[in-house]
Design an enzyme around this catalytic site. Sequence first.
Site, mmCIF file in Angstrom:
data_model
loop_
_atom_site.group_PDB
_atom_site.id
_atom_site.type_symbol
_atom_site.label_atom_id
_atom_site.label_comp_id
_atom_site.label_asym_id
_atom_site.label_seq_id
_atom_site.Cartn_x
_atom_site.Cartn_y
_atom_site.Cartn_z
ATOM 1 N N CYS A 79 57.876 100.140 45.768
ATOM 2 C CA CYS A 79 57.927 101.440 45.100
ATOM 3 C C CYS A 79 56.622 102.232 45.293
ATOM 4 O O CYS A 79 56.380 102.728 46.384
ATOM 5 C CB CYS A 79 58.309 101.261 43.643
ATOM 6 S SG CYS A 79 58.991 102.761 42.947
ATOM 7 N N HIS A 182 62.230 97.411 43.098
ATOM 8 C CA HIS A 182 61.294 96.495 42.435
ATOM 9 C C HIS A 182 61.865 95.085 42.323
ATOM 10 O O HIS A 182 62.358 94.715 41.252
ATOM 11 C CB HIS A 182 61.053 96.973 40.994
ATOM 12 C CG HIS A 182 60.270 98.229 40.872
ATOM 13 N ND1 HIS A 182 58.912 98.245 40.716
ATOM 14 C CD2 HIS A 182 60.661 99.506 40.855
ATOM 15 C CE1 HIS A 182 58.494 99.484 40.602
ATOM 16 N NE2 HIS A 182 59.537 100.272 40.691
ATOM 17 N N GLU A 184 60.331 92.481 41.877
ATOM 18 C CA GLU A 184 59.506 91.717 40.929
ATOM 19 C C GLU A 184 60.060 91.765 39.516
ATOM 20 O O GLU A 184 59.709 90.928 38.695
ATOM 21 C CB GLU A 184 58.044 92.208 40.982
ATOM 22 C CG GLU A 184 57.762 93.614 40.438
ATOM 23 C CD GLU A 184 58.044 94.731 41.433
ATOM 24 O OE1 GLU A 184 58.731 94.487 42.441
ATOM 25 O OE2 GLU A 184 57.588 95.872 41.185
HETATM 26 N N1 GLN Z 1 57.230 107.664 41.478
HETATM 27 C C1 GLN Z 1 56.163 106.732 41.440
HETATM 28 C C2 GLN Z 1 55.011 107.197 42.319
HETATM 29 O O1 GLN Z 1 55.037 108.212 42.890
HETATM 30 C C3 GLN Z 1 56.599 105.354 41.871
HETATM 31 C C4 GLN Z 1 57.481 104.734 40.820
HETATM 32 C C5 GLN Z 1 57.432 103.254 40.760
HETATM 33 O O2 GLN Z 1 56.584 102.571 41.342
HETATM 34 N N2 GLN Z 1 58.335 102.728 39.980
HETATM 35 O O3 GLN Z 1 54.061 106.504 42.423
#
Ligand code: GLN
Length: 203
Positions: A79, A182, A184
Amino acid sequence: MTVIGVLALQGDFREHLNALSGLGVKTRAVRTVEELSAVDALIIPGGESSVIDRLTRSYGLAEPIKERLAAGMPAYGSCAGMIMLADRLENPAVSSAGLKQQTLGGIDMLVRRNAFGRQVDSFEYPLEFAGHSLDAVFIRAPEALEVGPDVQVLSTVPAPESRAQGRIVAVRQGNLLATSFHPEVTGSRAIHEFFINITQGDA
Ligand code: GLN
């Protein structure tokens, strides 16, 4: 034994450390250049990429991490971590002083942050990933809009009918792995196992 570090400045680094420990891997939280030099591979967690970017630079870690990535250190970003590993960002955050969010780079791709909407639009989706089926959790997730010729697309989710191809949510380029979702925070360890194999040169 290979030591896999987890960048522990912001975000859900504890979940990654737990996932790795559960798989019997030696891990280490990375907050300093000394800690970085003691690991063989690095996970960049989910969180807020603009904050991880700012902290990485203010802790003096950005350049050392970039050097390690250029030297072939395996890395996995989930992410916000995927955003950090992107060579190009379509919509970087801009600070009140007008400074644009930066990435560490490494994967030849253009990434859009928050591509699937806001926190309330978080969702779970059954995905195929390298022969595994898993329920992927997307939280303000990014999407790879374009990938270079050396980038392997590992998972997609369906796109609106107006678009011919699925939306890219997992990629690999050499020793670098990135997912929009994610693993994790779920029980499935397929992604972590895949990354561990990369660190062993087996994948
Ligand atoms: N939108 C977040 C960002 O720009 C990422 C979101 C996440 O890691 N769950 O960092």
